[in-house]
Scaffold this active site. Structure first.
Site, PDB file in Angstrom:
ATOM      1  N   CYS A  58     -13.979 -19.586 -15.847  1.00  0.00           N
ATOM      2  CA  CYS A  58     -13.767 -18.905 -17.425  1.00  0.00           C
ATOM      3  C   CYS A  58     -13.454 -20.104 -18.244  1.00  0.00           C
ATOM      4  O   CYS A  58     -12.520 -20.881 -18.051  1.00  0.00           O
ATOM      5  CB  CYS A  58     -12.804 -17.903 -17.373  1.00  0.00           C
ATOM      6  SG  CYS A  58     -12.543 -17.013 -18.808  1.00  0.00           S
ATOM      7  N   CYS A  67      -5.026 -15.019 -16.662  1.00  0.00           N
ATOM      8  CA  CYS A  67      -4.988 -15.583 -14.968  1.00  0.00           C
ATOM      9  C   CYS A  67      -4.388 -16.655 -14.818  1.00  0.00           C
ATOM     10  O   CYS A  67      -4.118 -17.514 -15.603  1.00  0.00           O
ATOM     11  CB  CYS A  67      -6.621 -16.006 -14.972  1.00  0.00           C
ATOM     12  SG  CYS A  67      -7.824 -14.500 -14.751  1.00  0.00           S
ATOM     13  N   CYS A 141     -14.546 -13.272 -21.197  1.00  0.00           N
ATOM     14  CA  CYS A 141     -13.336 -13.125 -20.141  1.00  0.00           C
ATOM     15  C   CYS A 141     -14.105 -12.765 -18.826  1.00  0.00           C
ATOM     16  O   CYS A 141     -15.140 -12.062 -18.773  1.00  0.00           O
ATOM     17  CB  CYS A 141     -12.475 -11.789 -20.470  1.00  0.00           C
ATOM     18  SG  CYS A 141     -11.412 -11.415 -19.281  1.00  0.00           S
ATOM     19  N   GLN A 241      -4.904   2.804 -10.583  1.00  0.00           N
ATOM     20  CA  GLN A 241      -4.955   1.307  -9.866  1.00  0.00           C
ATOM     21  C   GLN A 241      -5.934   0.653 -10.549  1.00  0.00           C
ATOM     22  O   GLN A 241      -6.917   0.992 -11.524  1.00  0.00           O
ATOM     23  CB  GLN A 241      -5.678   1.640  -8.658  1.00  0.00           C
ATOM     24  CG  GLN A 241      -4.821   2.504  -7.744  1.00  0.00           C
ATOM     25  CD  GLN A 241      -3.518   1.870  -7.286  1.00  0.00           C
ATOM     26  OE1 GLN A 241      -3.442   0.665  -7.231  1.00  0.00           O
ATOM     27  NE2 GLN A 241      -2.438   2.847  -6.871  1.00  0.00           N
ATOM     28  N   PHE A 268       5.566   9.351  -5.265  1.00  0.00           N
ATOM     29  CA  PHE A 268       5.090   8.431  -6.641  1.00  0.00           C
ATOM     30  C   PHE A 268       3.611   8.652  -6.537  1.00  0.00           C
ATOM     31  O   PHE A 268       2.845   7.868  -6.446  1.00  0.00           O
ATOM     32  CB  PHE A 268       5.503   7.035  -6.244  1.00  0.00           C
ATOM     33  CG  PHE A 268       7.086   6.912  -5.815  1.00  0.00           C
ATOM     34  CD1 PHE A 268       7.974   6.816  -6.984  1.00  0.00           C
ATOM     35  CD2 PHE A 268       7.243   6.836  -4.572  1.00  0.00           C
ATOM     36  CE1 PHE A 268       9.263   6.476  -6.778  1.00  0.00           C
ATOM     37  CE2 PHE A 268       8.791   6.721  -4.422  1.00  0.00           C
ATOM     38  CZ  PHE A 268       9.673   6.400  -5.479  1.00  0.00           C
ATOM     39  N   GLU A 288       6.103  13.481  -8.048  1.00  0.00           N
ATOM     40  CA  GLU A 288       5.927  12.394  -9.178  1.00  0.00           C
ATOM     41  C   GLU A 288       6.972  12.651 -10.222  1.00  0.00           C
ATOM     42  O   GLU A 288       7.451  13.613 -10.762  1.00  0.00           O
ATOM     43  CB  GLU A 288       4.662  12.314  -9.600  1.00  0.00           C
ATOM     44  CG  GLU A 288       4.357  11.822 -10.990  1.00  0.00           C
ATOM     45  CD  GLU A 288       4.611  10.278 -11.123  1.00  0.00           C
ATOM     46  OE1 GLU A 288       3.993   9.696 -10.362  1.00  0.00           O
ATOM     47  OE2 GLU A 288       5.049   9.717 -12.162  1.00  0.00           O
ATOM     48  N   ASP A 336       3.911   5.254  -2.812  1.00  0.00           N
ATOM     49  CA  ASP A 336       3.311   4.131  -3.428  1.00  0.00           C
ATOM     50  C   ASP A 336       4.184   3.995  -4.753  1.00  0.00           C
ATOM     51  O   ASP A 336       4.010   4.466  -5.666  1.00  0.00           O
ATOM     52  CB  ASP A 336       2.034   4.599  -4.073  1.00  0.00           C
ATOM     53  CG  ASP A 336       1.249   3.465  -4.888  1.00  0.00           C
ATOM     54  OD1 ASP A 336       1.811   2.363  -4.942  1.00  0.00           O
ATOM     55  OD2 ASP A 336       0.305   3.906  -5.448  1.00  0.00           O
ATOM     56  N   CYS A 362       3.209  -2.611  -4.279  1.00  0.00           N
ATOM     57  CA  CYS A 362       2.809  -4.022  -5.259  1.00  0.00           C
ATOM     58  C   CYS A 362       4.062  -4.950  -5.225  1.00  0.00           C
ATOM     59  O   CYS A 362       4.014  -5.719  -6.195  1.00  0.00           O
ATOM     60  CB  CYS A 362       2.811  -3.263  -6.745  1.00  0.00           C
ATOM     61  SG  CYS A 362       4.185  -2.609  -7.398  1.00  0.00           S
TER      62      CYS A 362
HETATM   63  C1  LIG Z   1       2.527   2.317  -8.512  1.00  0.00           C
HETATM   64  S1  LIG Z   1       2.507   3.910  -9.322  1.00  0.00           S
HETATM   65  C2  LIG Z   1       1.532   4.768  -8.239  1.00  0.00           C
HETATM   66  C3  LIG Z   1       0.953   6.178  -8.508  1.00  0.00           C
HETATM   67  C4  LIG Z   1      -0.221   6.472  -7.628  1.00  0.00           C
HETATM   68  N1  LIG Z   1       0.146   6.676  -6.473  1.00  0.00           N
HETATM   69  C5  LIG Z   1      -1.587   6.214  -8.221  1.00  0.00           C
HETATM   70  O1  LIG Z   1      -2.132   5.478  -6.954  1.00  0.00           O
HETATM   71  O2  LIG Z   1      -2.193   6.090  -8.907  1.00  0.00           O
HETATM   72  C6  LIG Z   1       4.034   4.485  -9.341  1.00  0.00           C
HETATM   73  C7  LIG Z   1       4.293   5.939  -9.682  1.00  0.00           C
HETATM   74  O3  LIG Z   1       5.550   6.255  -9.469  1.00  0.00           O
HETATM   75  C8  LIG Z   1       6.043   7.064 -10.572  1.00  0.00           C
HETATM   76  N2  LIG Z   1       7.582   6.974 -10.713  1.00  0.00           N
HETATM   77  C9  LIG Z   1       8.303   5.687 -11.187  1.00  0.00           C
HETATM   78  N3  LIG Z   1       9.633   5.631 -10.755  1.00  0.00           N
HETATM   79  C10 LIG Z   1       9.764   7.311 -10.272  1.00  0.00           C
HETATM   80  C11 LIG Z   1      10.860   7.846  -9.761  1.00  0.00           C
HETATM   81  N4  LIG Z   1      12.217   7.127  -9.925  1.00  0.00           N
HETATM   82  N5  LIG Z   1      10.513   9.079  -9.143  1.00  0.00           N
HETATM   83  C12 LIG Z   1       9.220   9.640  -9.011  1.00  0.00           C
HETATM   84  N6  LIG Z   1       8.337   8.810  -9.616  1.00  0.00           N
HETATM   85  C13 LIG Z   1       8.387   7.694  -9.972  1.00  0.00           C
HETATM   86  C14 LIG Z   1       5.313   6.447 -11.811  1.00  0.00           C
HETATM   87  O4  LIG Z   1       5.379   7.337 -12.903  1.00  0.00           O
HETATM   88  C15 LIG Z   1       3.847   6.000 -11.115  1.00  0.00           C
HETATM   89  O5  LIG Z   1       3.028   7.159 -11.296  1.00  0.00           O
END
Ligand SMILES: C[S@@+](CC[C@H](N)C(=O)[O-])C[C@H]1O[C@@H](n2cnc3c(N)ncnc32)[C@H](O)[C@@H]1O
Length: 407
Positions: A58, A67, A141, A241, A268, A288, A336, A362
């Site tokens: 790029c 990047c 980009c 994602q 999550f 969540e 997650d 992550c």
């Molecule tokens: C990495 S994202 C993953 C979401 C989903 N698994 C996906 O792949 O689209 C983390 C998620 O955790 C939620 N989150 C963050 N802190 C949290 C908490 N203390 N309790 C419950 N959920 C939480 C966020 O709102 C978000 O949706």
């Protein structure tokens, strides 16, 4: 000017020489000269380049902060990311098989936050420059999905009409089945005339939805996402994602890890990225912290055909993790969490003796900490897969399975 030998990459993707001195856009094994400015080298010249050095594809790479690693070959970056995971695990005395890296292709990012600001001559939009507030325009980009690029002229118009000072707007854009889903922060407070102007811009630029500081200005077409057979309309700016390819790879690994599970809990859960496709085979309880996301997930499930029951729960899993008596009805979990990991919830999963878990992370550091706890409680770790949705960045994402060793 001083001479330096780059020994490794730091966590931000900068080359690191003894000192330590940080040398952006260098690679391990390279000899460089530079001018130290604190711990950072400036005016760097590469004296002997690494065989892993490639010409950045790029033309914006040199200045753009979007990047960090376009000067490294894909093979090098994949091996480096595997090594980052290996080192994080080794710090907790864990050795695990680390499988091949799945890297999302160029121009596949379907979600990004851009900066836009007024200038003397008009407005500009792009990514921030490396280590600065300056905005770099990115018409060529290589990161963003081609359809996402349509946000650039809109972002400029939003800055022209929606900012009263020079502070930049943060324009988050997500590709949806209805077109661009745009959520803006940092602009003028909303009033009647601004609402009318913004609605006009949404029409002119043909966006699906435009939100301003979390308030939806207009939804011209539902900005739906497809999770298995379900169509979900996430709240503005919701997590998704970063690439469709990365999401598919994470889901495929998760489905393999949980193939024998008959009752699954998704912790999550977001808007149902995993819960809804997994519900093709087993009932799922999705937990969540964000109510709007669980409502979107629930509505998606209600309108989908052929899914097993999906229930939702709004809960802060850091403060109130699911406890063993609540986890007893599940034989599989997907977790997650955000970067902090899931220390409290993982402790309860281990206490519940939940037999199988797919952990999507992550952050290899918090993942390794949580993995250590599971292993100390009799779990076995399966192969770890790095799913690189953030190509050309130092960001590392992974998925791994844990099963309870019943001996
Ligand atoms: C990495 S994202 C993953 C979401 C989903 N698994 C996906 O792949 O689209 C983390 C998620 O955790 C939620 N989150 C963050 N802190 C949290 C908490 N203390 N309790 C419950 N959920 C939480 C966020 O709102 C978000 O949706």
């Amino acid at each position: 000017m001083t001479s330096h030998h780059i020994t490794r990459l730091g966590h931000q993707g900068d080359g690191v020489a003894d000192g330590p001195f940080y040398a952006p856009l260098t690679l391990p094994g390279e000899n460089v000269t530079g001018k130290p400015d604190g711990r950072t080298l400036c005016d760097i010249r590469i004296i002997s380049p690494s065989p892993d050095r490639v010409t950045p594809p790029c033309r914006h790479f040199k200045s753009c902060g979007g990047c960090q690693l376009q000067h490294a070959s894909d093979d090098f970056t994949a091996q480096w990311k595997r090594q980052v995971v290996k080192a994080a695990l080794a710090a907790h005395d864990i050795s695990a098989e680390i499988g091949p890296v799945h890297t999302s292709p160029p121009n596949s990012r379907r979600r990004a936050t851009l900066a836009a600001r007024r200038t003397k001559k008009g407005a500009m939009a792009g990514f921030h420059a490396r280590g600065s507030d300056t905005i770099i325009e990115i018409p060529d980009c290589h990161l963003l999905h081609p359809e996402l690029m349509a946000v650039l002229p809109l972002a400029e118009d939003l800055a022209l009409d929606g900012t009263s000072r020079k502070a930049p707007l943060a324009v988050s854009v997500t590709l949806s089945l209805g077109g661009l889903d745009v959520a803006v922060r940092g602009g003028k407070p909303l009033d009647g005339p601004l609402r009318i102007t913004l609605a006009g811009l949404a029409q002119t630029h043909d966006v699906a939805r435009l939100a301003w500081d979390e308030e939806v200005i207009v939804t011209r077409r539902p900005p739906k996402q497809e999770f298995g057979p379900a169509l979900v309309t996430p709240p503005p700016g919701a997590f998704l994602q970063a690439t469709a390819e990365g999401e598919a790879a994470l889901l495929a690994e998760t489905e393999t890890i949980l193939r024998n599970a008959s009752r699954i809990v998704d912790l999550f859960a977001g808007c149902g990225t995993f819960a809804l496709p997994l519900a093709r085979c087993a009932p799922v309880h999705a937990v969540e912290g964000d109510r709007a996301m669980t409502e979107a997930l629930d509505a998606g499930w209600r309108h989908a055909q052929g899914l097993r029951p999906v229930t939702t729960e709004v809960r802060d899993l850091f403060r109130r993790p699911l406890l063993p008596d609540e986890l007893a009805r599940f034989d599989g979990a997907v977790i997650d969490p955000p970067r902090a990991g899931a220390e409290a919830q993982i402790a309860e999963i281990a206490r519940a003796r939940l037999p199988r878990l797919a952990y999507v992370s992550c952050n290899p550091v918090s993942f390794a900490r949580d993995a250590r706890h599971l292993l100390s409680q009799g779990y076995q770790i399966g192969p770890v897969r790095v799913i690189d949705q953030f190509r050309w960045s130092a960001h590392v994402e992974l998925v791994a399975g844990f099963t309870l060793n019943r001996e």
